[in-house]
Scaffold this active site. Structure first.
Site, PDB file in Angstrom:
ATOM      1  N   ASP A 133       0.850  -1.186   0.000  1.00 31.28           N
ATOM      2  CA  ASP A 133       0.000   0.000   0.000  1.00 31.28           C
ATOM      3  C   ASP A 133       0.888   1.239   0.000  1.00 31.28           C
ATOM      4  O   ASP A 133       1.764   1.382   0.856  1.00 31.28           O
ATOM      5  CB  ASP A 133      -0.917   0.011   1.231  1.00 31.28           C
ATOM      6  CG  ASP A 133      -2.039   1.025   1.095  1.00 31.28           C
ATOM      7  OD1 ASP A 133      -2.396   1.391  -0.049  1.00 31.28           O
ATOM      8  OD2 ASP A 133      -2.574   1.463   2.137  1.00 31.28           O
ATOM      9  N   TYR A 135       1.142   5.647  -0.388  1.00 25.39           N
ATOM     10  CA  TYR A 135       0.635   6.793   0.387  1.00 25.39           C
ATOM     11  C   TYR A 135       0.846   7.997  -0.508  1.00 25.39           C
ATOM     12  O   TYR A 135       1.542   8.922  -0.158  1.00 25.39           O
ATOM     13  CB  TYR A 135       1.476   6.854   1.677  1.00 25.39           C
ATOM     14  CG  TYR A 135       1.017   7.785   2.765  1.00 25.39           C
ATOM     15  CD1 TYR A 135      -0.247   7.683   3.334  1.00 25.39           C
ATOM     16  CD2 TYR A 135       1.893   8.754   3.279  1.00 25.39           C
ATOM     17  CE1 TYR A 135      -0.630   8.518   4.368  1.00 25.39           C
ATOM     18  CE2 TYR A 135       1.512   9.590   4.313  1.00 25.39           C
ATOM     19  CZ  TYR A 135       0.249   9.463   4.863  1.00 25.39           C
ATOM     20  OH  TYR A 135      -0.130  10.284   5.905  1.00 25.39           O
ATOM     21  N   HIS A 140      -4.004  13.896   0.878  1.00 26.53           N
ATOM     22  CA  HIS A 140      -4.255  13.004   2.017  1.00 26.53           C
ATOM     23  C   HIS A 140      -3.101  13.084   3.018  1.00 26.53           C
ATOM     24  O   HIS A 140      -3.329  13.234   4.224  1.00 26.53           O
ATOM     25  CB  HIS A 140      -4.435  11.566   1.527  1.00 26.53           C
ATOM     26  CG  HIS A 140      -4.527  10.561   2.631  1.00 26.53           C
ATOM     27  ND1 HIS A 140      -5.593  10.496   3.498  1.00 26.53           N
ATOM     28  CD2 HIS A 140      -3.665   9.571   3.019  1.00 26.53           C
ATOM     29  CE1 HIS A 140      -5.391   9.507   4.370  1.00 26.53           C
ATOM     30  NE2 HIS A 140      -4.235   8.941   4.097  1.00 26.53           N
ATOM     31  N   GLU A 206     -10.784   3.765   3.363  1.00 25.66           N
ATOM     32  CA  GLU A 206      -9.838   4.557   2.581  1.00 25.66           C
ATOM     33  C   GLU A 206     -10.154   4.324   1.112  1.00 25.66           C
ATOM     34  O   GLU A 206     -10.120   3.185   0.637  1.00 25.66           O
ATOM     35  CB  GLU A 206      -8.376   4.171   2.891  1.00 25.66           C
ATOM     36  CG  GLU A 206      -7.930   4.632   4.272  1.00 25.66           C
ATOM     37  CD  GLU A 206      -6.431   4.517   4.511  1.00 25.66           C
ATOM     38  OE1 GLU A 206      -5.766   3.690   3.843  1.00 25.66           O
ATOM     39  OE2 GLU A 206      -5.917   5.264   5.374  1.00 25.66           O
ATOM     40  N   GLN A 247      -4.490   1.921  14.880  1.00 24.00           N
ATOM     41  CA  GLN A 247      -3.355   2.401  14.071  1.00 24.00           C
ATOM     42  C   GLN A 247      -2.520   3.450  14.834  1.00 24.00           C
ATOM     43  O   GLN A 247      -1.298   3.388  14.853  1.00 24.00           O
ATOM     44  CB  GLN A 247      -3.902   3.016  12.778  1.00 24.00           C
ATOM     45  CG  GLN A 247      -2.838   3.487  11.794  1.00 24.00           C
ATOM     46  CD  GLN A 247      -3.452   4.162  10.558  1.00 24.00           C
ATOM     47  OE1 GLN A 247      -4.671   4.183  10.378  1.00 24.00           O
ATOM     48  NE2 GLN A 247      -2.606   4.704   9.711  1.00 24.00           N
ATOM     49  N   TYR A 251       1.496   2.324  15.524  1.00 27.26           N
ATOM     50  CA  TYR A 251       2.282   2.524  14.299  1.00 27.26           C
ATOM     51  C   TYR A 251       3.725   2.961  14.520  1.00 27.26           C
ATOM     52  O   TYR A 251       4.547   2.886  13.612  1.00 27.26           O
ATOM     53  CB  TYR A 251       1.561   3.491  13.348  1.00 27.26           C
ATOM     54  CG  TYR A 251       1.818   4.957  13.564  1.00 27.26           C
ATOM     55  CD1 TYR A 251       2.697   5.654  12.726  1.00 27.26           C
ATOM     56  CD2 TYR A 251       1.187   5.652  14.573  1.00 27.26           C
ATOM     57  CE1 TYR A 251       2.929   7.004  12.912  1.00 27.26           C
ATOM     58  CE2 TYR A 251       1.413   6.995  14.768  1.00 27.26           C
ATOM     59  CZ  TYR A 251       2.281   7.669  13.938  1.00 27.26           C
ATOM     60  OH  TYR A 251       2.517   9.004  14.127  1.00 27.26           O
ATOM     61  N   LYS A 260      -4.783  -2.134   9.993  1.00 24.81           N
ATOM     62  CA  LYS A 260      -5.021  -2.231   8.553  1.00 24.81           C
ATOM     63  C   LYS A 260      -5.289  -3.658   8.097  1.00 24.81           C
ATOM     64  O   LYS A 260      -5.996  -3.876   7.113  1.00 24.81           O
ATOM     65  CB  LYS A 260      -3.770  -1.748   7.788  1.00 24.81           C
ATOM     66  CG  LYS A 260      -3.381  -0.322   8.056  1.00 24.81           C
ATOM     67  CD  LYS A 260      -4.256   0.609   7.245  1.00 24.81           C
ATOM     68  CE  LYS A 260      -3.770   2.042   7.371  1.00 24.81           C
ATOM     69  NZ  LYS A 260      -4.554   2.929   6.523  1.00 24.81           N
ATOM     70  N   THR A 356      -4.852   6.393   0.048  1.00 26.05           N
ATOM     71  CA  THR A 356      -6.101   7.150   0.022  1.00 26.05           C
ATOM     72  C   THR A 356      -6.024   8.275  -1.010  1.00 26.05           C
ATOM     73  O   THR A 356      -5.051   9.026  -1.040  1.00 26.05           O
ATOM     74  CB  THR A 356      -6.361   7.755   1.415  1.00 26.05           C
ATOM     75  OG1 THR A 356      -6.305   6.701   2.357  1.00 26.05           O
ATOM     76  CG2 THR A 356      -7.709   8.440   1.476  1.00 26.05           C
TER      77      THR A 356
HETATM   78 MN    MN Z   1      -4.198   2.794   2.722  1.00 30.79          MN
END
Ligand code: MN
Length: 423
Positions: A133, A135, A140, A206, A247, A251, A260, A356
């Site tokens: 994934d 970013y 965002h 998301e 999260q 994280y 996630k 996102t």
């Molecule tokens: Mn994501």
């Protein structure tokens, strides 16, 4: 020009003007019915077209495509044939469904290979190996940065220099329509307080898209931005469900984990890059200029409109977000070049999600975290309730489509998931 993209062709199968699936799309998926084993299909109007039946009637034999790849529960073996073969199949399907061409006489077989989409079960189209994934939306990353670090340090120092990403969990990726159980975990309710355990209270969606890797690369080698799209079979809608409270506590310092990995939802139709070609656009201007291995020639983004609806248990829902894939700062080609620059190898069926996709205006933000600005601006719903984050019984519907002056609309269908209460 890719033959199946010709805006002038029409199908003998009726296609409503607002359908995501005209003859110019022809995405690939996998379906089954109570009487039919899982097999590969395409979509046309309200129907799925069973490609296993067409293969058994010899429609693809002269293309050198073995019949058995269509009788599989995943697209992986079909994708592994390579783009020349899968493109030839897509063009052949366009011939079969084209109302001008009588060579194929497939309309007589319609009862054997067409099924109403409402009457079949769509399955996970791809056996996903690894899932990454990214970013890659500046809006965002900036919004989240402002909320958690303040305006001064909104973007981390690396963000404008590389497509930030992390390795996600492939086992919990599910196809549209699969319910999603609210996750439980550790959360810290206030700074400095000891953690508590329970169902997530800040469950979020998301809005993302993801691409399916269509060609493997060798360990120790890299894929350039110029070659990158040869390694991409197609794209899907993707909901990277997120538990913000889990999260936030977990994280540091290694990034997203259980907040996630409980579920991600993908749409069942893989739309090929070929079908998206008419909608190719430039992405945002990049400044500072990235390092040479991330530089690209020509437009590398696509104009894909995106929408998210929330439908409460009461049934009275609304669209909460309208965004566009083209807002993404880092392109798929750059993501892929970055992913392999260290020699990490790609495998057919790997999935890479965008991150996102938020746009510049508050109604284009791609998560509840941003739409409700961390819960400070609740969203009113038509049934009189309001949403800061998702409630049990809420259904989240994501849609995506491209449309241009020729009047052709190429869509992705939907990625749908309903929240079930924690066990
Ligand atoms: Mn994501």
């Amino acid at each position: 020009m890719i033959q199946a993209n010709d805006p002038k062709i029409r199908s003998w199968v009726e296609v409503p003007s607002d359908s995501d699936f005209p003859i110019q799309n022809l995405p690939f998926g996998v379906f089954r019915t109570p009487g039919l084993s899982p097999r590969i299909c395409t979509a046309i109007g309200h129907y799925v077209a069973d490609l296993q039946v067409l293969a058994e009637h010899g429609f693809f034999d002269d293309l050198g495509v073995p019949r058995h790849v269509f009788a599989r529960p995943y697209l992986n073996d079909f994708i592994a044939l390579g783009k020349d073969a899968t493109r030839a199949v897509r063009n052949r399907i366009a011939d079969i469904l084209d109302d001008r061409l009588e060579d194929w006489d497939a309309s007589e077989l319609a009862g054997y290979f067409l099924h109403l989409r409402d009457e079949v079960q769509m399955l996970m189209p791809v056996k996903v190996g690894d899932y990454t994934d990214f970013y890659s939306s500046r809006e965002h990353a900036t919004n989240v940065g402002i909320m958690f670090r303040g305006k001064e340090n909104a973007l981390m120092p690396n963000w404008l220099h590389l497509p930030v990403g992390y390795h996600g969990r492939a086992s919990s990726i599910v196809v549209s329509g699969t319910p999603v159980r609210r996750p439980k975990g550790q959360m810290q309710m206030e700074d400095g307080a000891p953690p508590v355990f329970g169902p997530s209270r800040l469950l979020d969606f998301e809005l993302e898209m993801a691409f399916v890797i269509g060609r493997g690369s060798q360990l120790g080698t890299s894929v350039s931005t110029a070659e990158a799209e040869d390694y991409i079979f197609g794209m899907v809608l993707f909901n990277d469900w997120s538990a913000r409270d889990i999260q936030r506590w977990e994280y540091v310092p290694l990034g997203p984990f259980l907040g996630k990995s409980f579920a991600s939802t993908m749409s069942p139709w893989v739309v090929t890059l070929d079908a998206l070609e008419p909608f190719r656009v430039e992405g945002p201007v990049q400044s500072p200029q990235p390092l040479p291995y991330l530089q690209c020639e020509g437009p590398k983004s696509f104009d894909i409109r995106l929408e998210v609806d929330i439908i409460p248990q009461s049934g009275k829902g609304k669209t909460v977000c309208q965004s566009n894939f083209r807002y993404l700062y880092w392109s798929m080609a750059q993501q892929l070049a970055h992913h392999t620059v260290n020699g990490c190898n790609l495998q057919i069926g790997d999935l890479m999600a965008s991150g996102t996709i938020s746009g510049p205006t508050p109604d284009s933000f791609g998560s509840m975290l941003e739409l409700s600005w961390r819960g400070t601006k609740p969203i009113p719903m038509p049934d009189g309730s309001e949403r800061k984050f998702l409630l049990d019984g809420d259904t989240v519907v994501m849609r995506g489509w491209s449309e241009n002056d020729s009047g052709i609309r190429v869509g992705f269908g939907e990625a749908v998931g309903k929240i079930l209460p924690s066990l």
